[in-house]
Design a protein around this motif. Structure first.
Motif, PDB file in Angstrom:
ATOM      1  N   GLY A 250       0.834  -1.190   0.000  1.00 37.71           N
ATOM      2  CA  GLY A 250       0.000   0.000   0.000  1.00 37.71           C
ATOM      3  C   GLY A 250       0.867   1.236   0.000  1.00 37.71           C
ATOM      4  N   PHE A 251       0.246   2.407  -0.201  1.00 36.71           N
ATOM      5  CA  PHE A 251       0.965   3.672  -0.200  1.00 36.71           C
ATOM      6  C   PHE A 251       0.611   4.473   1.052  1.00 36.71           C
ATOM      7  N   VAL A 252       1.587   5.196   1.587  1.00 35.48           N
ATOM      8  CA  VAL A 252       1.379   6.086   2.722  1.00 35.48           C
ATOM      9  C   VAL A 252       2.030   7.427   2.406  1.00 35.48           C
ATOM     10  N   PHE A 253       1.242   8.500   2.487  1.00 34.94           N
ATOM     11  CA  PHE A 253       1.741   9.849   2.247  1.00 34.94           C
ATOM     12  C   PHE A 253       1.297  10.766   3.379  1.00 34.94           C
ATOM     13  N   GLU A 254       2.142  11.752   3.700  1.00 37.94           N
ATOM     14  CA  GLU A 254       1.832  12.667   4.794  1.00 37.94           C
ATOM     15  C   GLU A 254       2.153  14.106   4.411  1.00 37.94           C
TER      16      GLU A 254
ATOM     17  N   TYR B 250      -6.107  10.378   7.981  1.00 36.53           N
ATOM     18  CA  TYR B 250      -5.950  10.449   9.435  1.00 36.53           C
ATOM     19  C   TYR B 250      -5.290  11.770   9.812  1.00 36.53           C
ATOM     20  N   GLU B 251      -5.612  12.261  10.997  1.00 37.68           N
ATOM     21  CA  GLU B 251      -4.793  13.288  11.631  1.00 37.68           C
ATOM     22  C   GLU B 251      -3.754  12.585  12.486  1.00 37.68           C
ATOM     23  N   ILE B 252      -2.491  13.008  12.387  1.00 33.17           N
ATOM     24  CA  ILE B 252      -1.425  12.516  13.257  1.00 33.17           C
ATOM     25  C   ILE B 252      -1.002  13.684  14.140  1.00 33.17           C
ATOM     26  N   GLU B 253      -1.331  13.583  15.428  1.00 36.79           N
ATOM     27  CA  GLU B 253      -1.027  14.677  16.343  1.00 36.79           C
ATOM     28  C   GLU B 253       0.461  14.706  16.666  1.00 36.79           C
ATOM     29  N   PRO B 254       0.942  15.819  17.226  1.00 38.16           N
ATOM     30  CA  PRO B 254       2.378  15.940  17.507  1.00 38.16           C
ATOM     31  C   PRO B 254       2.951  14.809  18.346  1.00 38.16           C
ATOM     32  N   ASP B 255       2.149  14.211  19.225  1.00 36.16           N
ATOM     33  CA  ASP B 255       2.655  13.110  20.049  1.00 36.16           C
ATOM     34  C   ASP B 255       2.507  11.747  19.377  1.00 36.16           C
ATOM     35  N   GLY B 256       2.061  11.743  18.106  1.00 34.81           N
ATOM     36  CA  GLY B 256       1.937  10.496  17.361  1.00 34.81           C
ATOM     37  C   GLY B 256       0.564   9.863  17.389  1.00 34.81           C
TER      38      GLY B 256
ATOM     39  N   SER C 177       0.199  19.189  14.080  1.00 40.97           N
ATOM     40  CA  SER C 177      -0.340  17.948  13.528  1.00 40.97           C
ATOM     41  C   SER C 177      -0.074  17.888  12.031  1.00 40.97           C
ATOM     42  N   LYS C 178      -0.191  16.691  11.479  1.00 44.13           N
ATOM     43  CA  LYS C 178      -0.101  16.505  10.038  1.00 44.13           C
ATOM     44  C   LYS C 178      -1.222  15.557   9.618  1.00 44.13           C
ATOM     45  N   LEU C 179      -1.462  15.477   8.314  1.00 44.54           N
ATOM     46  CA  LEU C 179      -2.459  14.564   7.778  1.00 44.54           C
ATOM     47  C   LEU C 179      -1.766  13.412   7.079  1.00 44.54           C
ATOM     48  N   ARG C 180      -2.298  12.219   7.276  1.00 46.69           N
ATOM     49  CA  ARG C 180      -1.754  11.005   6.663  1.00 46.69           C
ATOM     50  C   ARG C 180      -2.791  10.440   5.697  1.00 46.69           C
ATOM     51  N   PHE C 181      -2.362  10.113   4.493  1.00 44.21           N
ATOM     52  CA  PHE C 181      -3.216   9.523   3.462  1.00 44.21           C
ATOM     53  C   PHE C 181      -2.727   8.112   3.180  1.00 44.21           C
ATOM     54  N   VAL C 182      -3.634   7.147   3.266  1.00 39.44           N
ATOM     55  CA  VAL C 182      -3.286   5.747   3.061  1.00 39.44           C
ATOM     56  C   VAL C 182      -4.104   5.198   1.903  1.00 39.44           C
ATOM     57  N   PHE C 183      -3.428   4.595   0.938  1.00 41.73           N
ATOM     58  CA  PHE C 183      -4.077   4.026  -0.247  1.00 41.73           C
ATOM     59  C   PHE C 183      -3.586   2.589  -0.403  1.00 41.73           C
TER      60      PHE C 183
END
Length: 609
Positions: free
Chosen positions: A460-464, A498-504, A552-558
C-alpha cells in the motif's frame, strides 16, 4: 460510511438495544387477536394522562402490522407521530410516552414478518406500501386529526424517505436520522461488500430479537477470520457463520447499482415532489453517513426552491446510534456533554414547528448545523448549505522523493506542488491473510486504531503532509484523482485520511472504497484489460469536521482493504462473490505521481475560526 458500515452498524445497533430495547421476542400476542380500530375506554373518576394499547393495522394484501399506540388523555383528535422498525416496536415506549404527554399521538409498528406482524418480511421492498397503508390507517382512527409525522433512525430513516417520495396527503413532516440508502451504503459501499451483511440478514430472518448473539463481537470476529482462512466465497459466508438466508443470496447476487437497487430508492421525479418540512440528521462517525447525505444531496438537486428551503440538516459528533443517543465517547474521542443537544427535545420542538406552526427550534440557526470536534472547538456552527459548510479544497500532490512510500515508517510527501514525473508501485497478494485481523472493528476506541496502517510494508501507499504550523480545520470530504494501472482483471482499493497529532496519536477522519471493475460507474461492470494507467476518481468519501492541533499533520493511506470485515477480492475476472483463493492473482498496482496527470488529493482545509 465513516468507514465500512460493517462493524459500526453492528456495534451501534447493539448500543441502541442497550439503551432502549427490552429484548422481548415480540411473540406474546397474536396479531389476529388485536382490534383494528382504536376505542377510548369509558371515562372514569380518575383523569388519565395517557391511553396505551396494541392494535392491528391491516395492509392492502391482507397481512397486518402490530402497532403500539399511546395517545394523550385529552381524548381530542391530534397529530400522530409514526415509526416503523424491524428491531422491536416496544423499544419506542419511553420516547412515545414523552411525545403523548406533549399532546401528540405516538405509534410504533413492527415491520411485516417481525415481532407480532404477519407475513414474510421483504426487506425494504415491502416497506413502501406498508408504510403508506399504515399512514392511511392511522388517519381513520378516532384519535387522529388527519395529520401524520414520522421519526426514526437507520432503517426507520429509509422508511420515512420512501413514504415522502411515494406521496401521502396525510404525511406532513419527516425527521429521518442516519438513513441507510440501499445499495449505496448498505449492504455494500461503492459495490464492495462486507460480511456484516450475513449477521444482519440472519438477525432479521424470522420474528424474534436476539441481541445477545448480534452483539457478540468476539464470535463474529472469529467466524469471519475462520471464513477467510478457509477461503469461503463471499456468497456462502452467511451459511458458514450460522445464518443461511434467502435475503443474503438475493442481495449478494446484485453487486452493483442495478435496477434492483434503483427500484428500492426514490427517483429524481419523486425527490422533486417532496416539499414538506424535513429535519435530516447524521454524524461524522455514523456508518450510514454517506447514505443520509445522499438523500440530502438528491433532495437539494431535484426539489423545488420551497422544498429546499424547508429541509434542515444536522451533522453531529455522533456514531450511528448516537444520532438518537449521543455519547461522550465516540470511537475513543471525547465529546464534551455528548455534543450538548437534547435529541428528544429537539425532535419534539421540530414536530411542534412543522406540524403545529410553532416557532422553529432555536438550535436550527441555519439550514445546516454542523459540529466541529477537537481541542479549542467542540462547538456547533451554522451554514446556509452543505457547500457553504466546507471550504474550497486544497490540492496536495503525491511525491515519493525517490522512495517507494509503501510504509508508515518511510512515507511519501503530500506536497503543495506537483512533480515533473514519478511512478510508485505496491504489490498485493490476496491470499496473504496475516494482517487481515488488524482492520478496524467499529467498537471501542476504533478512531484511534493504527495497527493496520503501521503494518503496511510494500502492499500500500502512505503519504503525509508536513506538520501544520498553525491550527487548521478539516471540514468536509476529501477527493482523490490518479492515473492507476493494474496487471490483473480487477482489484479493490481502500483510501483513508488520518490526523497525526504531535505526540503520534492517530485520529481516523475519512474513508472511501472502490472496485476497479466499476471504475467508470457504479452501474457498469468492465474488467480491466490493460496494465497501462487509467484515470480514477474517488469522490464517495465520508465527511468529518475537526480542528487539528498546531504541529499535527495529515496522513493519506491508499491500498487494498485487507480485512476480515471486508469482502475479499482475489483480483480475478469471475464475480467477486464467487471467488476463492484458487482464483487468486497477485496484483501490482502502479500509480503516476507526476507529469500531466499527477495524483492529487483534495482536502477540505481552512484556517481555524
Amino acid at each position: 460510511m465513516k468507514s465500512q458500515i460493517v462493524g459500526l452498524l453492528l456495534g451501534t445497533l447493539v448500543a441502541v438495544a442497550g439503551c432502549a430495547m427490552d429484548n422481548r421476542s415480540g411473540n406474546s400476542i397474536a396479531v389476529a387477536d388485536l382490534p383494528t380500530t382504536f376505542s377510548y375506554p369509558p371515562k372514569s373518576a380518575v383523569e388519565r394522562s395517557l391511553f396505551v394499547t396494541a392494535l392491528s393495522a391491516p395492509m392492502r394484501d391482507g397481512e397486518a402490522l402490530a402497532v403500539d399506540v399511546i395517545v394523550p388523555g385529552s381524548r381530542q383528535p391530534a397529530p400522530t407521530i409514526v415509526s416503523i422498525t424491524p428491531y422491536n416496536r416496544h423499544a419506542a415506549y419511553n420516547f412515545c410516552k414523552q411525545i403523548a404527554l406533549q399532546g401528540f399521538n405516538c405509534l410504533s409498528a413492527d415491520t411485516r414478518g417481525r415481532g407480532d406482524s404477519t407475513g414474510r418480511e421483504a426487506t425494504f421492498a415491502s416497506d413502501v406500501n406498508d408504510t403508506i397503508d399504515l399512514i392511511d390507517w392511522v388517519t381513520e382512527q378516532p384519535f387522529s386529526n388527519g395529520q401524520v409525522a414520522m421519526m426514526g433512525s437507520s432503517y426507520g430513516g429509509y422508511n420515512q424517505w420512501m413514504a415522502a417520495a411515494k406521496g401521502s396527503e396525510h404525511l406532513v413532516t419527516i425527521a429521518p436520522g442516519a438513513s441507510v440508502y440501499p445499495g449505496f451504503d448498505f449492504p455494500m459501499v461503492n459495490n464492495v461488500g462486507y460480511p456484516y451483511t450475513s449477521i444482519w440478514t440472519g438477525f432479521t430472518e424470522g420474528r424474534s430479537v436476539n441481541f445477545s448473539l448480534f452483539g457478540d463481537f468476539s464470535y463474529w470476529s472469529e467466524a469471519f477470520a475462520d471464513a477467510l482462512e478457509q477461503g469461503v466465497p463471499f456468497k456462502d459466508i452467511d451459511a458458514f457463520v450460522g445464518f443461511d438466508t434467502p435475503l443474503y443470496e438475493e442481495w449478494t447476487s446484485h453487486r452493483m447499482i442495478d435496477d434492483y437497487w434503483k427500484s428500492l430508492n426514490p427517483t429524481s421525479e419523486e425527490m422533486a415532489g417532496i416539499e414538506m418540512p424535513i429535519l435530516s440528521s447524521t454524524g461524522w462517525y455514523d456508518g450510514a453517513q454517506i447514505g443520509a447525505l445522499r438523500y440530502y444531496d438528491e433532495h437539494m438537486e431535484f426539489a423545488s426552491d420551497a422544498g429546499k428551503e424547508g429541509h434542515y440538516l444536522m451533522i453531529g459528533p455522533y456514531e450511528h446510534a448516537g444520532v438518537l443517543f449521543p455519547t461522550e465517547r465516540v470511537g475513543g474521542l471525547f465529546v464534551p456533554e455528548a455534543g450538548g443537544v437534547d435529541i428528544p427535545r429537539l425532535t419534539m420542538e421540530w414536530m411542534a414547528y412543522a406540524v403545529l406552526g410553532a416557532p422553529r427550534p432555536s438550535f436550527l440557526r441555519d439550514r445546516v448545523m454542523f459540529y466541529v470536534m477537537g481541542e479549542g472547538a467542540n462547538e456547533w456552527r451554522a451554514a446556509p448549505s452543505l457547500e457553504a459548510m466546507s471550504p474550497e479544497p486544497t490540492a496536495f500532490f503525491l511525491a515519493a522523493d525517490g522512495g517507494d512510500a509503501t510504509s508508515a515508517g518511510a512515507p511519501g510527501l503530500l506536497s503543495a506542488t506537483p512533480t515533473d514525473s514519478g511512478t510508485i508501485q505496491y504489490v498485493y497478494d490476496p491470499t496473504d491473510t496475516s494482517k487481515a485481523a488488524l482492520g478496524m472493528w467499529y467498537t471501542g476506541d476504533y478512531a484511534l486504531k493504527k495497527d493496520d496502517v503501521e503494518a503496511i510494508d510494500g502492499e500500500g501507499f502512505v503519504f503525509e503532509t508536513t506538520p501544520f504550523q498553525d491550527v487548521v480545520e478539516f471540514i468536509g470530504a476529501p477527493r482523490f484523482e490518479a492515473m492507476i494501472g493494474i496487471d490483473t482483471p480487477d482489484t479493490d482499493f481502500q483510501l483513508r485520511v488520518y490526523e497525526i497529532e504531535p505526540d503520534g496519536t492517530s485520529i481516523y477522519l475519512a474513508e472511501s472504497r472502490a472496485r476497479a471493475r466499476h471504475r467508470l460507474s457504479p452501474s457498469s461492470d468492465e474488467l480491466i484489460d490493460t496494465s497501462e494507467p487509467l484515470p480514477y476518481t474517488f469522490d464517495v468519501f465520508s465527511m468529518n469536521g475537526r480542528r487539528l492541533k498546531a504541529g499535527s499533520k495529515l496522513r493519506f493511506v491508499f491500498g487494498p482493504p485487507n480485512s476480515i470485515y471486508v469482502e475479499r477480492n482475489y483480483n480475478a475476472a469471475k464475480p467477486v462473490r464467487e471467488q476463492t483463493p484458487a482464483d487468486a492473482q497477485t496484483v501490482t498496482v502502479t500509480m503516476l505521481t507526476g507529469g500531466e496527470n499527477p495524483a492529487t488529493l483534495y482536502l477540505p482545509l481552512q484556517p481555524a475560526e
